[in-house]
Design an enzyme around this catalytic site. Structure first.
Site, PDB file in Angstrom:
ATOM      1  N   TRP A 230     -38.508  -7.811 -47.020  1.00 39.44           N
ATOM      2  CA  TRP A 230     -39.130  -6.476 -46.945  1.00 39.44           C
ATOM      3  C   TRP A 230     -38.043  -5.403 -46.846  1.00 39.44           C
ATOM      4  O   TRP A 230     -38.175  -4.313 -47.377  1.00 39.44           O
ATOM      5  CB  TRP A 230     -40.044  -6.413 -45.715  1.00 39.44           C
ATOM      6  CG  TRP A 230     -40.636  -5.049 -45.467  1.00 39.44           C
ATOM      7  CD1 TRP A 230     -41.802  -4.565 -45.977  1.00 39.44           C
ATOM      8  CD2 TRP A 230     -40.095  -4.005 -44.650  1.00 39.44           C
ATOM      9  NE1 TRP A 230     -42.021  -3.284 -45.528  1.00 39.44           N
ATOM     10  CE2 TRP A 230     -40.975  -2.919 -44.714  1.00 39.44           C
ATOM     11  CE3 TRP A 230     -38.946  -3.887 -43.878  1.00 39.44           C
ATOM     12  CZ2 TRP A 230     -40.752  -1.726 -44.041  1.00 39.44           C
ATOM     13  CZ3 TRP A 230     -38.715  -2.703 -43.202  1.00 39.44           C
ATOM     14  CH2 TRP A 230     -39.614  -1.636 -43.285  1.00 39.44           C
ATOM     15  N   HIS A 231     -36.937  -5.733 -46.151  1.00 43.53           N
ATOM     16  CA  HIS A 231     -35.887  -4.739 -45.950  1.00 43.53           C
ATOM     17  C   HIS A 231     -35.161  -4.387 -47.243  1.00 43.53           C
ATOM     18  O   HIS A 231     -34.662  -3.279 -47.384  1.00 43.53           O
ATOM     19  CB  HIS A 231     -34.871  -5.229 -44.918  1.00 43.53           C
ATOM     20  CG  HIS A 231     -35.379  -5.140 -43.530  1.00 43.53           C
ATOM     21  ND1 HIS A 231     -36.181  -6.097 -42.970  1.00 43.53           N
ATOM     22  CD2 HIS A 231     -35.228  -4.181 -42.577  1.00 43.53           C
ATOM     23  CE1 HIS A 231     -36.492  -5.741 -41.738  1.00 43.53           C
ATOM     24  NE2 HIS A 231     -35.942  -4.581 -41.474  1.00 43.53           N
ATOM     25  N   GLY A 232     -35.060  -5.319 -48.145  1.00 36.92           N
ATOM     26  CA  GLY A 232     -34.352  -4.993 -49.373  1.00 36.92           C
ATOM     27  C   GLY A 232     -34.317  -6.178 -50.301  1.00 36.92           C
ATOM     28  O   GLY A 232     -34.436  -7.326 -49.886  1.00 36.92           O
TER      29      GLY A 232
ATOM     30  N   PHE B  97     -35.289   1.386 -47.581  1.00 37.59           N
ATOM     31  CA  PHE B  97     -36.197   0.233 -47.518  1.00 37.59           C
ATOM     32  C   PHE B  97     -37.556   0.696 -47.972  1.00 37.59           C
ATOM     33  O   PHE B  97     -38.515   0.490 -47.701  1.00 37.59           O
ATOM     34  CB  PHE B  97     -36.210  -0.370 -46.123  1.00 37.59           C
ATOM     35  CG  PHE B  97     -34.826  -0.807 -45.676  1.00 37.59           C
ATOM     36  CD1 PHE B  97     -33.922  -1.311 -46.599  1.00 37.59           C
ATOM     37  CD2 PHE B  97     -34.416  -0.678 -44.373  1.00 37.59           C
ATOM     38  CE1 PHE B  97     -32.638  -1.697 -46.224  1.00 37.59           C
ATOM     39  CE2 PHE B  97     -33.152  -1.071 -43.964  1.00 37.59           C
ATOM     40  CZ  PHE B  97     -32.257  -1.567 -44.888  1.00 37.59           C
TER      41      PHE B  97
END
Lengths: 337, 471
Positions: free
Chosen positions: B323-325, B471
């Site tokens: 989800w962060h990247g 993000f």
């Protein structure tokens, strides 16, 4: 109403304390400002020093003389004192070259600082193939930082509202003005100025950068790879840089200066470091020769010197800087009066 | 428009001033226009995506309300997931997955070459997508009655304080706030809101941005930095990302309070955690809760066998990392945390530790320090440009290469650590993020000055965007 007073007091007391602390900090910075390194408003310490030198020379009436304009190739490679001595001129001589500058940057510097402040009678513009290369990442980054610096944005009337406020803040408050210096406690503790911090930036009173003057050329692989990987990377003649050179010369001519374009001396090794060697170098020489011809100005160049005059494949050392000064003195002496 | 910009310093007071002159519906219209303006300043082209996401989730909510047949409800819900995750997947992960697929295919000699589109990542897409999805999830599970007001729903999705970097809102808690009249904050609430904003600016400007150059330097040239310098770089990053993200969340919560809206806490002194399990109850709480409720629990949570629980933990953290990247480094970072959570659950009572138990210096110092070191090792993968760069970074630390440490880096790290410890300790002891407003006027004055002075000193450097914006 009875509850209003304590609430007011509860609100005002903290604000007064914040104001007192800020005033104390302001006073402390003012009291120690003379011992603090000056904050940078230009992109490099060298440019900041030269701007101050040029302003001082302007105020002292040292105008209407000979000015050298270039990147590091004349910044380190031209000894203005030797030029004055060899030519016997009484005109003021100043090396206004800027390390790492590309020709767009140099044109801005000339138009906004050199011409208005020094009003040169003779301008010597020095170039090498490096300044014409449009793909040198280091030069591109240098130009980006130069045009993003507070001084350039202010003089270009291109400031954001925040930058205008910052400038007013700088004028009003020492705490605000010196805040970037205060972030650097190591610099403060060692009482160092930006010039000393960047030890290679050592500017003479006549503007020459002395960083490389005592070095002698050692043909090292590290230096060669630096030239190949940055200065001459994907060498390509940039129309923007060529146009900037033509514009710079035109601006100088319009201001009444007599212009000499110098293709600075280089080593054979330097030419060989271009991706296509002498073919690239010939294309560069053709391009700047064309600029000189179009502007109808004097042109001096095409010299390949041996390495004893150099600190690296491109930059002259002290001996080289004196030799070039002597050559230019001979060339310009008739017009110096 | 970032929270630490001059534009926001003008924008927020103007919005607040007009807001309290209006009635509820007009307030919502103002918030919607202000939020779209706020987002449009980043890049107006992506406003369309925000509107599509909003329209889809609202329509799905209404359809779920009128559909009784469970199969059709599931179909409608699946459509909503496809649209939301499709937008997120295309804009955020297309190039990552096609790149990885190409690499794998070439490795297998298949010669696959899907197009790499070099897609621009819309700011905050991960946040507002999860934001909207919480609504459809809750409506689908009949935990929430769908709203009939598109305006309220649009404001819930786009509410500017939390739009681009959270906290990720929960429809159950937040949507009703936009559907009823809001009480104007009293003086005490206003003070608390302003306190959060000041505190947030301090964390962003005087902690995160102050440390940013040293982090960039350490991670930019690990090969030429001493081992001690690299360790300083990791600690500096741990504080930078905390200051950056917690600072953003504080300003978001403070701004929302001034508008009469209550946003959830997102950070709760995470570096004073005694276990990794506790860390995840204190770090990016809104994401942890979202992943727990909408991913971990639907996967089965801890209701199955032990191994099924470990698998669910691992999957949740891997997806949380992704989800962060769109990069392997984030997946590895999530994987490390997933593994540690599983290990804690298997081998110690740590997972059962009550996160609210008071922190005790004698018994909790060592576990806290150990947890912090582990979190820092994982941060190397989060911050490094690639997996191999992270391994090299850790390898260079282990090589014990001699050399000095930039004195400014050491000084700034010490000052930042002291400041964050002070703030977190007070908040931990009082269970109140704005406990400082209860101090005596003189103490408060000194504390405010201690926040304002560093903000002045560290303002106006090279602008450092909020880390979580990407993000």
């Amino acid at each position: 109403m009875a509850a209003a007073a304590p609430r007011k007091q509860r609100t005002i007391v903290p604000l007064v304390i914040v104001a007192i602390v800020l005033l104390l900090a302001e006073g402390l910075v003012r009291a120690t400002a003379s011992r603090l390194p000056p904050p940078l408003t230009w992109s490099t310490a060298e440019i900041q020093v030269k701007d101050a030198q040029i302003n001082a020379r302007s105020r002292a009436g040292l105008t209407g003389g000979v000015v050298f304009l270039s990147s590091s190739v004349l910044d380190v490679g031209l000894d203005p004192a030797a030029f004055a001595a060899d030519s016997g001129t009484r005109l003021p001589v100043y090396n206004a070259a800027v390390s790492g500058a590309n020709l767009e940057e140099l044109r801005w510097w000339t138009d906004h600082i050199v011409i208005p402040e020094l009003r040169p009678r003779i301008a010597v513009v020095g170039v090498s193939s490096r300044e014409i290369n449009g793909n040198d990442p280091q030069q591109t980054m240098g130009a980006h930082l130069f045009f993003a610096s507070a001084a350039v944005r202010h003089l270009s009337h291109d400031e954001t509202v925040w930058e205008v406020l910052e400038r007013y803040g700088d004028d009003v408050s020492y705490l605000f003005r010196y805040r970037k210096v205060l972030r650097d406690p190591d610099q403060i503790l060692h009482h160092s100025t930006p010039v000393q911090v960047q030890k290679l930036d050592f500017t003479s009173p006549l503007g020459q950068e002395l960083a490389l003057s005592l070095q002698h050329y050692h043909n090292t692989a590290a230096v060669d790879s630096l030239f190949q990987a940055t200065f001459l990377e994907h060498f390509e003649i940039s129309p923007t840089q060529v146009a900037s050179l033509a514009g710079l010369i035109a601006d100088l001519q319009r201001s009444g200066a007599q212009v000499l374009l110098v293709d600075v001396p280089v080593t054979q090794q330097y030419i060989d470091l271009h991706p296509a060697g002498s073919i690239d170098y010939a294309a560069y020489q053709l391009a700047i020769g064309q600029v000189a011809a179009n502007a109808d100005i004097g042109f001096m160049g095409g010299q390949i010197w041996n390495t004893s005059y150099f600190a690296d494949p491109l930059h002259l050392n002290e001996t080289g800087a004196q030799r070039l000064a002597g050559q230019l003195a001979t060339r310009l002496a008739p017009g110096l009066g | 428009m970032t929270f630490n910009s001059l534009q926001y310093a003008l924008f927020l007071p103007v919005v607040v001033a007009i807001y309290w002159q209006l009635r509820r519906r007009a307030q919502n219209w103002l918030l919607l226009v202000a939020s779209y303006f706020f987002y449009g300043v980043f890049d107006w082209r992506f406003l369309g995506l925000l509107m599509i996401s909003t329209g889809t989730d609202y329509t799905v909510g209404r359809l779920l309300e009128v559909t009784e047949d469970e199969r059709r409800r599931k179909l409608v819900f699946t459509c909503s997931l496809i649209v939301n995750l499709g937008i997120l997947g295309f804009f955020k992960y297309w190039d990552f997955f096609t790149g990885e697929a190409t690499r794998l295919a070439n490795h297998l000699g298949l010669g696959l070459s899907p197009p790499v589109l070099k897609i621009l990542l819309p700011v905050g897409i991960s946040f507002y997508t999860f934001h909207g999805m919480s609504y459809t999830f809750d409506v689908y599970r009949r935990h929430l009655k769908p709203t009939h007001s598109l305006l309220s729903f649009a404001v819930f999705v786009a509410f500017f304080p939390q739009l681009v970097a959270g906290p990720i809102g929960r429809a159950q808690l937040q949507l009703p706030q936009f559907e009823r009249d809001r009480a104007r904050p009293d003086w005490d609430q206003t003070k608390r809101g302003l306190m959060l904003i000041l505190q947030g600016l301090f964390k962003k400007v005087a902690i995160a941005d102050a440390l940013a150059p040293f982090v960039t330097s350490a991670f930019g040239s690990p090969g030429t930095t001493s081992s001690l310098g690299l360790v300083v770089g990791v600690y500096a990053f741990a504080l930078q990302i905390y200051g950056d993200f917690a600072g953003y969340s504080d300003v978001a919560r403070g701004s929302a309070i001034l508008l009469g809206i209550d946003l959830p806490e997102n950070f709760n002194q995470p570096y004073l955690s005694r276990t990794i399990t506790e860390f995840w109850r204190r770090w990016h709480i809104s994401l942890s809760n979202w992943l727990r409720d909408y991913l971990y629990v639907p996967l089965g949570g801890n209701r199955g066998s032990q191994w099924a629980t470990y698998r669910n933990l691992m999957l949740t953290m891997l997806i949380g990392g992704l989800w962060h990247g769109a990069a392997l480094t984030f997946v590895v970072w999530g994987g490390i945390h997933g593994l540690l959570l599983a290990v804690e659950r298997r081998f110690s009572k740590a997972a059962k530790l009550d996160a609210n138990r008071p922190w005790n210096l004698r018994t909790d110092l060592l576990p806290t320090l150990i947890t912090f070191q582990i979190v820092c090792v994982a941060w190397v993968f989060f911050r490094a440009n690639s997996f191999s760069a992270a391994i090299h970074y850790l390898g260079d630390i282990a090589r014990l290469r001699g050399g000095s440490v930039d004195p400014n880096a050491a000084f700034t790290l010490l000052y930042a650590t002291a400041a964050m410890l002070l703030i977190d300790s007070v908040q931990r002891k009082t269970h109140d993020h704005t406990a400082f407003v209860n101090w005596s006027p003189a103490t408060r004055g000194v504390f405010y000055a201690a926040l304002v002075l560093p903000i002045v000193v560290f303002s106006g450097g090279t602008p450092v965007p909020f880390i979580y914006f990407r993000f």
